[in-house]
Design a protein around this motif. Structure first.
Motif, short mmCIF file in Angstrom:
data_model
loop_
_atom_site.label_atom_id
_atom_site.label_comp_id
_atom_site.label_asym_id
_atom_site.label_seq_id
_atom_site.Cartn_x
_atom_site.Cartn_y
_atom_site.Cartn_z
N UNK A 14 0.84 -1.21 0.00
CA UNK A 14 0.00 0.00 0.00
C UNK A 14 0.87 1.25 0.00
N UNK A 19 -12.95 15.27 -1.11
CA UNK A 19 -12.69 13.97 -0.47
C UNK A 19 -11.83 13.08 -1.36
N UNK A 66 -8.11 11.81 0.16
CA UNK A 66 -7.75 10.42 0.48
C UNK A 66 -6.28 10.09 0.27
N UNK A 67 -5.73 10.30 -0.94
CA UNK A 67 -4.31 9.92 -1.12
C UNK A 67 -3.37 10.71 -0.20
N UNK A 121 -5.85 13.42 -8.70
CA UNK A 121 -5.73 12.38 -7.68
C UNK A 121 -4.53 11.48 -7.96
N UNK A 136 2.29 1.93 -3.45
CA UNK A 136 1.31 2.36 -4.46
C UNK A 136 1.35 3.87 -4.71
N UNK A 156 -4.03 11.89 2.79
CA UNK A 156 -4.19 11.38 4.15
C UNK A 156 -3.54 10.00 4.28
N UNK A 157 -3.84 9.11 3.32
CA UNK A 157 -3.37 7.73 3.43
C UNK A 157 -1.84 7.67 3.44
N UNK A 158 -1.22 8.48 2.60
CA UNK A 158 0.24 8.42 2.52
C UNK A 158 0.92 9.47 3.40
#
Lengths: 334, 258, 276
Positions: free
Chosen positions: B80, B105, B109-110, B159, B83, B112-114
């Protein structure tokens, strides 16, 4: 050349968003011609196709007229069960009848033809009962009303949704033949097999008994075309019929349509977003934008000397195999 | 250094009980800031290769090296994290987003996730990303289904580049767009490639588009490589049967010629 | 607004909504209209209805006010029905989403558990659970939910199986989202509409199950319930049938109201879908 249909001041407004999909469009489709209607999304090209075929849903606000000239001798006493056909009788819809329909002499063919004003509009595909249709029947003879399936063949973009997934393809074609040509099931199946041969399906005998999901996208579209031409319609409407297919299959389907139209003397209304593809097939091109007819002309004139800037922009945006690559324009190289 | 090296990749499916090779012994490399196009008819394995490269499905055989490391060896949290460097833009920009999402949103997401920006910083990053792809930052508050198709595909690109990837897979990314919008999106992609040295794996059935933007092309037929080479050279003079068929089937406009 | 108008277009939905509205007003107004303990003795025993206007529906064997019991019973029925349905929908959605999204071994294990629960009649399950743990409102809710979550679980799983193949789920994986976040943030909210369509049936069934448990004396003994009232009246069924008939009618109307209103909601959303 005479006009197969004359569209006058056709306006269509979908109730949902209130935006006019077509704004007072007038257009003549000549008998036997291949007319391409091109435009980008939201141009109204598919609305035009649906309006001509009488497939616009109930609740769509329509104004204007679509005038047909269909020779009477062509379809003797064949009418379809109303349960499967759209209602395109003139008594419904917000259509003004400018004058009562009267039979005229069709000069080009030298035979009696009926000129009638119909509402092609406000039709629906199903749920029509026998009684309901009879109620709305008008004074003029039934066989002069253009019917989808009999007088108009319609090929949709996605054959997966226009074919019945749980009925063998042979039966789907035979049903059209039986309904419109009043043949027995046996003769209908023989005709269906011939039709599959005509659309160049290999091994038509076994394909008659297969289901749509067993066929490739290109083969499904061939079957859909076979069903569309089964009753020998005068007008074939192909609405983005090749857009979901890959380049090679697209070229095959376009060449098939060209051949079938020539062999049967059909008039073709070819709806597409691709001006280059349309130019390979059409005699004339109509360019639509935001529901208005921007330009109409012979294919060669449209392609070589477009009068409108928008048409030129569409031509310039085409990325052909001879266009200057965008990579060079930017001068970027790894 | 190559960004992506795929060797002897294979993927089999079962169709009607019979095994069939969706991808069979496929090898290619992509260099930084290079566009490699995959062309071929439907069912030739283009999209399967894209999904294999992105580890959305697992290959039956072969090797994928991404940025010099074995990409098939990583899994779970390590995959993950990896990615971030390998992104994708889908064909249909409406299907590619959660139907309930807003633009903000989708871009949040990307980040926040990374862990690329703190919660407080993210709105500023999102605005910058939107500007980067030529959109008004005010669009952030809008729902995905409210904006136009071209705007949506720009959001998809924003994104994809949010995590600063070295490779973006473009799966028929301009096929569903109107021609006028298509030109702008292709220009944007080339611009991003030049400035950020992003490599593209460009999947398309349209040789005209490939010729306009790709450096090299791989032509596939039934899961195998039919031919490959410089995009313009291959399209000008295809050697394989499928290459010739693709070129012959591409509609052309004969303008200003008798 | 137009959604509400669509909802109220069918007479069934109107009737259902009216019944539900009356029921909710009864439940909310019970402590105000009938303050104090509804189980307290209010008058002579077995007073028939419409005799004494201070006790319009009469009294039961012990002289308790039937109308007060009916009002307070509505509270219990509605509370238990809604709480049990909410619990069943919650458990079912979570189990179904996990099973559908994880596939493989987790899917197999979860679905075999679902099978096991579904093969045992839900009423027996509730009966067994209450008799082991002991009757109280919370236990009754849990017991009913235990037998009702399997339907939502199956529907949620089927929906998730179709949604997880969509591009936006692949897109979420590509940006490195954790599988649990994908399942519960991206997939579950989009899988909910068909699951929620089950809610009216589940609420109606939960109200009936609660009544049945109370009838058998397994309801919360500290609360008035319609099932308990019917059971009470059973012993004097020949002499005072109204003691069983009145709560029985209330029960039938409630279940009918919930069901009709639920159908109205499904209908109005279906119309909306076919329009778009």
């Amino acid at each position: 050349m005479t006009a197969l249909l004359s569209i006058r001041d056709l306006s269509v407004r979908y109730r949902r968003d209130g935006v006019e999909a077509l704004k007072g469009l007038s257009l003549d489709v000549k008998t036997g011609e291949r007319l391409a209607v091109i435009g980008e999304s939201g141009s109204g090209k598919s609305t035009l196709a649906l309006a001509v075929a009488g497939l616009l849903a109930r609740g769509v606000k329509i104004e204007g007229t679509v005038e047909w000239k269909i020779s009477r001798s062509r379809t003797p006493h064949s009418f379809a069960p109303p349960s499967v056909l759209p209602d395109i009788s003139p008594s419904r819809g917000e259509i003004e009848l400018s004058h009562p329909p009267s039979p005229i002499l069709n000069a080009a063919e030298g035979e009696p033809a009926a000129e009638l004003l119909i509402s092609p509009l406000e039709g629906e595909m199903s749920g029509r009962t026998e009684g309901g249709a009879v109620e709305r029947q008008l004074s003029h003879p039934r066989d002069t009303i253009p019917l989808l399936g009999r007088d108009i063949g319609f090929v949709f973009q996605d054959p997966s949704s226009s074919l019945d997934p749980v009925m063998p393809v042979g039966k789907q074609i035979a049903e059209v033949v039986r309904t419109h040509l009043k043949l027995s099931w046996r003769d209908s199946y023989t005709k269906a097999k011939t039709l599959l041969e005509r659309v160049r399906i290999p091994d038509p005998d076994s394909v008659l008994h297969t289901y749509p999901h067993q066929l490739s996208g290109g083969q499904k579209q061939r079957v859909a075309i076979a069903a569309a031409i089964a009753a020998g319609p005068k007008l074939l409407i192909a609405d983005e019929a090749t857009s979901a297919l890959d380049t090679i299959v697209q070229a095959e389907i376009v060449s098939l349509i060209r051949q079938l139209v020539a062999e049967d003397g059909m008039t073709l209304l070819f709806i597409s977003h691709d001006i280059a593809l349309a130019a390979t097939l059409a005699d004339r091109i109509a360019v639509l934008r935001h529901g208005e007819l921007i330009e109409l002309g012979e294919t060669r004139q449209i392609v070589e000397a477009p009068r409108r800037a928008y048409t030129r922009a569409l031509l310039d945006a085409h990325l052909g195999l001879d266009a200057e690559p965008l990579l060079d324009r930017q001068g970027a190289s790894p | 250094m190559t960004v992506l090296a795929v060797s002897n990749l294979a993927k089999r499916y079962h169709r009607g009980g019979k095994p069939f090779a969706a991808v069979d012994d496929v090898s290619f490399k992509i260099n930084p800031a290079e566009t490699l196009a995959l062309a071929g008819p439907s069912g030739s394995g283009k999209s399967t290769i894209a999904r294999l490269v992105l580890r959305l499905i697992e290959p039956d055989a072969g090797r994928i090296d991404f940025e010099g490391a074995d990409f098939l060896a990583v899994s779970g949290a390590a995959l993950r994290a990896r990615r971030a460097r390998l992104q994708m833009v889908f064909q249909d920009p409406l299907a590619a987003f959660n139907p309930r999402a807003t633009v903000a949103r989708v871009l949040d997401d990307p980040l926040r996730i990374h862990g690329l920006a703190s919660r407080a910083e993210r709105p500023r990053h999102i605005a910058a990303l939107l500007e980067r792809v030529g959109l008004d930052p005010a669009l952030a508050a809008r729902a995905i289904h409210e904006i136009s198709g071209g705007q949506r595909q720009r959001v998809a690109i924003a994104r994809a580049i949010a995590t600063r990837p070295s490779l973006v897979v473009l799966d028929e990314a301009v096929s569903a767009l109107d021609v006028s919008v298509r030109g702008q999106i292709l220009e944007l992609l080339l611009d991003l490639q030049r400035q950020e040295r992003i490599a593209y794996l460009f999947i398309s059935h349209d040789l005209g588009v490939i010729r306009a933007v790709a450096h090299r092309v791989v032509i596939l037929d039934a899961g195998r490589i039919a031919e490959s080479g410089d995009a313009r050279a291959v399209i000008a003079n295809p050697q394989s049967a499928i290459g010739k068929a693709l070129v012959a089937a591409t509609p052309r406009l004969t303008r200003d010629r008798p | 607004m137009s959604r509400l108008r669509r909802f109220f277009r069918t007479p069934e939905a109107k009737a259902g909504a009216t019944i539900l509205a009356v029921l909710i007003v009864m439940a909310l107004a019970a402590p105000m209209v009938f303050p104090g303990d509804p189980q307290a003795i209010a008058g002579p025993a077995l007073l028939p209805p419409f005799q004494d206007w201070s006790l319009p529906l009469g009294t039961d064997r012990l002289g308790r006010d039937v109308l007060a019991e009916l009002f307070h019973g509505a509270r219990t029925s509605l509370a238990v029905g809604l709480a049990a349905a909410a619990a069943a929908l919650f458990i079912g959605s979570v189990v179904g989403t996990l099973a559908g999204f994880a596939s493989g071994l987790i899917d197999d294990v979860l679905m075999r558990i679902t099978d096991a629960f579904q093969t045992v009649p839900s009423f027996l399950l509730a009966l067994a659970f209450v008799s082991i743990v002991g009757p109280s409102l919370g236990v009754v809710v849990a017991a009913i939910a235990l037998g009702a979550w399997t339907g939502p679980a199956r529907v949620a799983r089927a929906e998730v199986l179709s949604i997880r193949e969509r591009d936006y789920v692949a897109g979420a994986r590509v940006i490195g989202m954790h599988p649990l976040e994908i399942a519960f943030r991206e997939v579950l909210p989009n899988a909910l509409p068909p699951v929620l369509a089950l809610s009216s049936v589940i609420v109606a069934a939960a109200i009936l199950t609660e009544a049945a448990l109370s009838f058998l004396g397994l309801g919360d003994p500290n609360r008035v319930t319609w099932g308990g009232m019917i059971a009470e009246g059973r012993t004097v069924l020949r002499t005072a049938p109204f003691l069983s008939v009145v709560p029985g009618i209330a029960l039938v109307l409630t279940v009918l109201g919930v069901y009709l209103a639920g159908e109205g909601v499904v209908e109005s959303t279906a119309v909306r879908r076919s329009l778009s």
